[in-house]
Design an enzyme around this catalytic site. Structure first.
Site, short mmCIF file in Angstrom:
data_model
loop_
_atom_site.label_atom_id
_atom_site.label_comp_id
_atom_site.label_asym_id
_atom_site.label_seq_id
_atom_site.Cartn_x
_atom_site.Cartn_y
_atom_site.Cartn_z
N GLN A 150 2.21 3.50 -3.08
CA GLN A 150 2.15 3.16 -4.50
C GLN A 150 2.36 4.43 -5.34
O GLN A 150 1.65 5.41 -5.18
CB GLN A 150 0.79 2.52 -4.81
CG GLN A 150 0.66 2.06 -6.26
CD GLN A 150 1.58 0.91 -6.62
OE1 GLN A 150 1.77 -0.04 -5.87
NE2 GLN A 150 2.20 1.00 -7.78
N ASP A 181 9.69 -1.25 0.40
CA ASP A 181 10.20 -1.01 -0.96
C ASP A 181 11.72 -0.83 -0.98
O ASP A 181 12.32 -0.73 -2.04
CB ASP A 181 9.54 0.25 -1.54
CG ASP A 181 8.60 -0.09 -2.70
OD1 ASP A 181 8.66 -1.24 -3.19
OD2 ASP A 181 7.82 0.78 -3.11
N LYS A 219 -0.64 -7.01 -5.53
CA LYS A 219 0.17 -7.15 -4.32
C LYS A 219 -0.65 -7.74 -3.17
O LYS A 219 -0.19 -8.60 -2.42
CB LYS A 219 0.75 -5.79 -3.91
CG LYS A 219 1.88 -5.33 -4.83
CD LYS A 219 2.26 -3.87 -4.65
CE LYS A 219 3.33 -3.48 -5.66
NZ LYS A 219 3.62 -2.05 -5.69
#
Length: 292
Positions: free
Chosen positions: A101, A124, A57
């Site tokens: 995460q 997200d 990422k």
């Protein structure tokens, strides 16, 4: 009899195209805004798969010109410490997107942390406010994986209106938001899962079949309607008899490719699209703040 092989839905190529577009948007907007977009990925502990995802990422961020404000915390970090860090990032004007995460060490409450993130910085797309906006059909940040699936179908001009779509899996990460996005695109949607009876009958009706259960090779060719579009969201690490590791999806790719019209590969299908949508969400938040 002529052999037929499905056309590949190339998520990797589309993700690169999106990254190029985002890089151009950032170059153009930066002088007006006075800074580049920022994304903070928070990782706790030393799960090697998570570390690889985070690195991936951050590399993608660097490529398009997004600044990374990520932090890596030791396994024993407390809930309170992490909530304090998120609260600071919520106030930090250089940060447009925040994500935690997963998976987290067992002593931490992932949902509690998610609720701490400001909805407009929820890169997200999983905050209840953003899921609520999705249910209501309002604009908002969308969950990255299902948004990536939709964008890939759109790129290949696959029409969804009036089609039978079957989503296998009901997670809040993929299954549920996926079903809502397909509904929004006027598909008729069935959600199936581990408790569904006679799965084969359900999947054989699907014009669009989306597998997101995390069971290697669950979908066999005889479960797929000829000419269907098959999207494989599963990423499973398997070890063969010789001890070699590989990544496979939820779909038996080779056999199913003989039946389907379109299919996504694993890897190289939905994985890169998820990262591209994360970058897209970060850039959308960045432009939103400045009404660009």
């Amino acid at each position: 009899m002529e052999t037929h092989t499905a056309k590949i839905l190339d998520g990797k190529a589309l993700a690169q195209k999106i990254q190029t577009e985002l890089a151009a948007t950032i170059t153009e907007s930066q002088p007006k805004i006075g800074r580049v977009p920022g994304l903070a990925v928070l990782m706790v502990g030393d799960n090697p798969a998570s570390a690889a995802y985070v690195k991936n990422k951050e590399k993608a961020c660097a490529k398009v010109g997004i600044a990374s404000f990520g932090k890596h915390f030791p396994t024993q970090t407390s809930q309170t410490e992490l909530e304090a860090v998120i609260a600071q990032l919520n106030e930090d004007e250089r940060v447009d997107g925040i994500l935690v995460q997963l998976p987290l060490p067992n002593h931490l409450d992932a949902v509690g942390l998610l609720h701490t993130i400001a909805p407009d910085k929820d890169a997200d797309g999983l905050h209840p406010v953003n899921l609520g906006r999705l249910v209501r059909g309002e604009t908002g940040l969308r969950s990255c994986t299902p948004a990536g699936v939709m964008r890939l179908l759109q790129e290949y001009k696959i029409s969804l209106a009036g089609k039978q779509a079957v989503v296998l899996g009901r997670s809040i990460l993929v299954g549920k938001p996926m079903a809502l996005m397909l509904l929004e695109a006027d598909a008729t949607v069935t959600i199936a899962h581990s408790r569904s009876q006679d799965l084969k009958t359900i999947t054989q009706n699907a014009d669009i079949l989306i597998a997101a259960v995390g069971i290697p090779g669950l979908i066999t060719a005889d479960m797929v309607k000829p000419g269907a579009v098959v999207v494989d969201v599963g990423i499973n690490r398997v070890t063969d008899s010789s001890g070699k590791n590989s990544l496979v999806g939820d779909v038996q790719f080779a056999a199913t490719a003989d039946v389907a019209e379109y299919i996504t590969p694993v890897p190289g299908g939905i994985g890169p699209m998820t990262v591209a949508m994360l970058l897209q969400n970060t850039v959308s938040s960045y432009l939103q703040v400045h009404n660009l």
